[in-house]
Design an enzyme around this catalytic site. Sequence first.
Site, PDB file in Angstrom:
ATOM      1  CD  GLU A  92      -6.978  10.452  30.232  1.00 21.10           C
ATOM      2  OE1 GLU A  92      -6.833   9.956  28.998  1.00 21.10           O
ATOM      3  OE2 GLU A  92      -5.943  11.143  30.136  1.00 21.10           O
ATOM      4  CG  ASP A 139      -9.748  19.571  29.293  1.00 20.87           C
ATOM      5  OD1 ASP A 139      -9.361  18.601  29.952  1.00 20.87           O
ATOM      6  OD2 ASP A 139      -8.913  20.527  29.243  1.00 20.87           O
TER       7      ASP A 139
END
Length: 412
Positions: free
Chosen positions: A275, A359
Amino acid sequence: MNTLLLIILIIIVLEFLLELILDLLNLKARKQPIPTILSDVYPPDRYKQQQSYKVETTHFSLFQNSISTLAIALVLYFGLLGTLHGWLAEFNFGDIVTTLIFFAIVGFVGWITSLPFSVWGTFVIEEKYGFNKTTKRLFVVDSIKSLLISFIIGGGILAIVTWVYHLTQEWFWIIALGIMLVFSLLANALYSRVIVPLFNKQQPLQEGELLNAIKDFGQRIGFPVGKVFVIDGSKRSTKANAYFTGFGSNRRVVLYDTLIEKMSTEEIVAVLAHEVGHYRKHHIWINFGLGAVQSAIILYLFGWLAQSSALSIALGFESANEPVFHLSLLAFGLLFSPIETILGVFTNRLSRTMEYQADAFAAKHNQGKGLISGLKQLSAENLSNLTPHPMYVLVNYSHPTLLQRINRINGE
């Protein structure tokens, strides 16, 4: 039959057929063997449960879509929306009040007709597979609160936009765009502080290993984490989630209590690292900018097409000598939906690219192993599909598949 109405009906049918084809392809794809790298996600019994869950939710969704498509087609074919406007116009409420009452009636009817499906989905399907924790009382309270919030917030914005439209059609799209963008910013900034407390309790994460790990990670990467809150998501569902909200110094981390219960500290930190990657890559502002451009195009086209009474006539108000705002708005939405579907393919692709970037950010900061473990854990807990059909992913997935994400994290 009005030609424009016929086009709208064809669009509705074609969209239903597209959804049907994609769902059937996705169901067929579930029979594919599980990739070796994902073999540890589900034990055999749990995977059988996931397969059953996927079939049942898809069949339920197809049934619901069939009913709603038929209902909408019949409402349009018999001109019931035009009839409703004609009845309201007799009271001479004025443009803004008439629009608000019109959408309140349409929205309430839609809410009532969708309620049985919500009840079945929550208390039958979700209950059957161990997800539902919502009590009947909580379900009723949540439904009423959601309806009231929709009426208050949606009605307020609709009233302002309607007023602007009747005040100046020439500059309508620019002013309306400004209103929508301001609301979007406020909603993001205030959602966790104003809306969430109406449904859930949020409490600061207690001092301990998890909080220390989160703050330590933030300090290592130069991203100080402010307030970390825990939300009582377990009172409605066993499914887990986590998110950032707000901007700048007002941002906060929100963890579902179910996430804390089911994932290790390493996995939670890795999910939050993902995040943080969205923040560092400015994905929120990129999405905001693209959304603004898309909204500007939509509002401009609507402002141009709504100058004709053809849209109002298509929805059944055949005596329209001038355009009716709320009828034109609904007709335009139906006509624009194919373009929206096409745009959705591109925006979903961009979203999947951003997920890869987030990611990669987590992996770059030594969180790849924990992220893979966390993603597998979330997939298992939520009974996620491990073998979705590529076409279904192309149209509907805003995130890459679990296999794609793991392969990319591993550099494959």
